[in-house]
Scaffold this motif. Structure first.
Motif, mmCIF file in Angstrom:
data_model
loop_
_atom_site.group_PDB
_atom_site.id
_atom_site.type_symbol
_atom_site.label_atom_id
_atom_site.label_comp_id
_atom_site.label_asym_id
_atom_site.label_seq_id
_atom_site.Cartn_x
_atom_site.Cartn_y
_atom_site.Cartn_z
ATOM 1 N N PRO A 1 20.346 5.853 12.389
ATOM 2 C CA PRO A 1 19.066 5.484 13.011
ATOM 3 C C PRO A 1 18.138 4.855 11.972
ATOM 4 N N PHE A 2 17.377 3.841 12.396
ATOM 5 C CA PHE A 2 16.518 3.092 11.482
ATOM 6 C C PHE A 2 15.050 3.283 11.827
ATOM 7 N N SER A 3 14.241 3.355 10.789
ATOM 8 C CA SER A 3 12.792 3.270 10.893
ATOM 9 C C SER A 3 12.318 2.266 9.848
ATOM 10 N N SER A 4 11.096 1.781 10.027
ATOM 11 C CA SER A 4 10.616 0.767 9.091
ATOM 12 C C SER A 4 9.122 0.893 8.891
ATOM 13 N N PHE A 5 8.651 0.355 7.781
ATOM 14 C CA PHE A 5 7.225 0.220 7.487
ATOM 15 C C PHE A 5 6.954 -1.235 7.167
ATOM 16 N N ASN A 6 6.080 -1.867 7.940
ATOM 17 C CA ASN A 6 5.732 -3.271 7.735
ATOM 18 C C ASN A 6 4.500 -3.348 6.847
ATOM 19 N N PRO A 7 4.623 -3.807 5.604
ATOM 20 C CA PRO A 7 3.457 -3.852 4.706
ATOM 21 C C PRO A 7 2.388 -4.825 5.174
ATOM 22 N N ASP B 1 0.864 -1.178 0.000
ATOM 23 C CA ASP B 1 0.000 0.000 0.000
ATOM 24 C C ASP B 1 0.907 1.236 0.000
ATOM 25 N N VAL B 2 1.174 1.779 -1.177
ATOM 26 C CA VAL B 2 2.110 2.889 -1.303
ATOM 27 C C VAL B 2 1.597 4.120 -0.562
ATOM 28 N N GLY B 3 0.278 4.325 -0.565
ATOM 29 C CA GLY B 3 -0.282 5.477 0.135
ATOM 30 C C GLY B 3 -0.018 5.424 1.630
ATOM 31 N N ARG B 4 -0.250 4.269 2.260
ATOM 32 C CA ARG B 4 -0.004 4.140 3.700
ATOM 33 C C ARG B 4 1.489 4.220 4.004
ATOM 34 N N CYS B 5 2.307 3.674 3.111
ATOM 35 C CA CYS B 5 3.756 3.750 3.316
ATOM 36 C C CYS B 5 4.222 5.197 3.240
ATOM 37 N N THR C 1 1.359 -5.402 8.396
ATOM 38 C CA THR C 1 0.535 -4.741 9.410
ATOM 39 C C THR C 1 0.109 -3.345 9.000
ATOM 40 N N GLY C 2 0.802 -2.750 8.016
ATOM 41 C CA GLY C 2 0.480 -1.402 7.579
ATOM 42 C C GLY C 2 0.902 -0.326 8.551
ATOM 43 N N GLY D 1 9.586 -3.400 4.727
ATOM 44 C CA GLY D 1 9.589 -4.854 4.837
ATOM 45 C C GLY D 1 9.287 -5.292 6.251
ATOM 46 N N ALA D 2 9.074 -6.586 6.410
ATOM 47 C CA ALA D 2 8.766 -7.132 7.727
ATOM 48 C C ALA D 2 10.046 -7.294 8.545
ATOM 49 N N GLU D 3 9.865 -7.392 9.839
ATOM 50 C CA GLU D 3 11.000 -7.600 10.737
ATOM 51 C C GLU D 3 11.609 -8.970 10.469
#
Length: 478
Positions: free
Chosen positions: A234-240, A129-133, A242-243, A217-219
């Motif tokens: 520093p790292f941040s992430s987006f899990n597709p 979901d590119v919009g949520r990302c 769970t959104g 990506g997922a953990e």
């Protein structure tokens, strides 16, 4: 610890089975597996035998994919039923068993370069979901001048172009990494990073340390590998799945302290087991020879072991080994050995322990190819130092004195005359080794033949049935 070596099977009976998250949409096999691109690869290469490698979660589609590929190309397709090591690596050994001329690798991949066979990676286009990302990115980085490098799992690489179109007009300092299968052509330009099949150019004057990392990506092991390697960012992430987006809270310093503790364990070790964890990554034979030479110069005995996928039960058979070093791809090198009888380290950690010229600089390496001659992080072994002139060292774990200097390569091997010994007043010769010495010290040494001491008896019929209920056990109720 006991649960790692034996089990009553109750856990397997009570295990809850769930549908794999990476399953392909049944109605869109052509799009998910990129049939057109795969068929063009086979036809253009003129391949007549092709091996199809699937991870476990995608094996359900293997028969249908193979049938469609044979119909589209006319070539013979062979499905590799089980990988020798990790499914992220190309299993060239299994492909060569059927005489395959090329490999189609499906699913997540570590992108380690191969040398024997042509390979095409089909990652599988997982939905994003590119919009949520994009929204999660804006929440994590409200400052539009933020310097951020965007990384992704390979299964979401197909959507990175759309995400780039959404973010770059608002964030001029955002850099998107590109996937590179195999070794990129030509030398790296200043400021360019090439690691783990990713390539990106850093523009800030301060280098990579001025950037933050955003991972799509997922953990999992991929993210952990990135965080340890680029531990200054520093790292941040987006899990597709769970959104949700989040700032990563993995204590990198704590993880590095654990790895440095294993380096101390490697310094104390006298016998090292070299685990062959890959037969397909380019340069694995060279690093095996490099590790043998390093251990020999450090005065340690080494054994090379090929046990397939390592687990606690397998490695517990080698009680004489003090520590293991795993030669595998970068993604599988960071093995959690907390349940193992002996620790498992990476080639880089072994180099930190045995090569006095290599110092800890804060940069952690998981790709063993970086240690080889001509690579970016290669450090030559220093000349040998006489034992009388060596600087003494004390173990931080046991408190005992230990030798840390390197031996002369010509004298580090025992002379032939001292490797043989007379046993039981006969001329039988036995090789003296740590394994043989350890076996001699054990009270139980395996089954003994006892020739001439066991009476001869006729063969009789054994028990019949299965282990849970033999026929001669009866059906009596308690």
């Amino acid at each position: 610890m006991a649960a790692a070596f034996s089990s009553d099977g109750e856990a397997a009976l009570r295990r809850e089975l769930r549908a794999p998250v990476a399953a392909a949409p049944r109605g869109d096999l052509d799009g998910f597996y990129e049939m057109g691109r795969a068929a063009a690869f086979v036809r253009d290469g003129g391949f007549r035998k092709v091996a199809l490698q699937f991870p476990d979660e995608l094996l359900a589609d293997a028969v249908e994919v193979a049938g469609r590929m044979e119909a589209a190309t006319g070539a013979e397709m062979y499905v590799l039923g089980d990988t020798t090591y990790g499914s992220c690596c190309v299993d060239e050994v299994a492909a060569e068993h059927v005489g395959a001329e090329a490999v189609l690798h499906y699913g997540p991949a570590c992108l380690s370069p191969c040398r024997k066979l042509p390979v095409l990676h089909i990652f599988g286009q997982q939905p994003l979901d590119v919009g949520r990302c994009t929204g999660a990115f804006r929440e994590l980085y409200p400052e539009q001048q933020s310097c951020v490098v965007v990384l992704s799992d390979v299964v979401y690489a197909h959507a990175m172009g759309e995400l780039e179109q959404q973010l770059c007009p608002e964030y001029p300092n955002v850099i998107f990494s590109r996937l590179v299968c195999g070794d990129p052509p030509g030398p790296a330009v200043p400021g360019e990073e090439r690691k783990f099949g990713r390539q990106f150019l850093v523009k800030a004057a301060g280098g990579l340390q001025d950037y933050a990392m955003f991972y799509v990506g997922a953990e999992g092991l991929t993210l952990t590998n990135f965080m340890l390697t680029w531990n200054c960012c520093p790292f941040s992430s987006f899990n597709p799945i769970t959104g949700c987006g989040r700032r990563e809270t993995l204590n990198v310093n704590r993880a590095l302290m654990r790895r440095l503790y294993l380096v101390e364990r490697a310094r104390d070790a006298s016998v090292v087991g070299i685990l062959v964890g890959t037969l397909g990554v380019a340069g694995y034979l060279t690093v095996l020879q490099h590790l043998r030479e390093l251990l020999s110069r450090a005065g340690k005995r080494s054994y090379t072991l090929a046990v397939g996928k390592p687990n606690p039960a397998k490695l517990a058979n080698f009680l004489e080994v003090d520590i293991f070093v795993l030669v595998a791809c970068a993604q599988n090198s960071l093995l959690d050995s907390s349940d193992f009888y002996r620790p498992v380290v990476t080639p880089y950690e072994l180099e930190l322990a045995c090569n006095p010229a290599r110092e800890w600089t804060g940069n952690y390496l998981t790709d063993f190819r970086d240690l080889l001659p001509g690579a970016c992080a290669h450090v030559e072994l220093p000349p040998a130092v006489p034992a009388a002139e060596a600087v003494p060292d004390v173990s931080l774990i046991t408190g005992n004195m230990r030798a840390t200097h390197l031996c002369d390569p010509l004298t580090s091997q025992l002379p032939p005359s001292t490797t043989l010994a007379c046993r039981d007043q006969t001329w039988a010769l036995a090789e003296i080794s740590p394994a043989a010495s350890f076996l001699e010290s054990r009270s139980w040494r395996g089954l003994e033949q006892q020739l001439g001491q066991t009476p001869v008896s006729k063969a009789v019929q054994g028990r019949r049935g299965i282990a849970i209920a033999y026929e001669d056990e009866g059906c009596e109720q308690p």
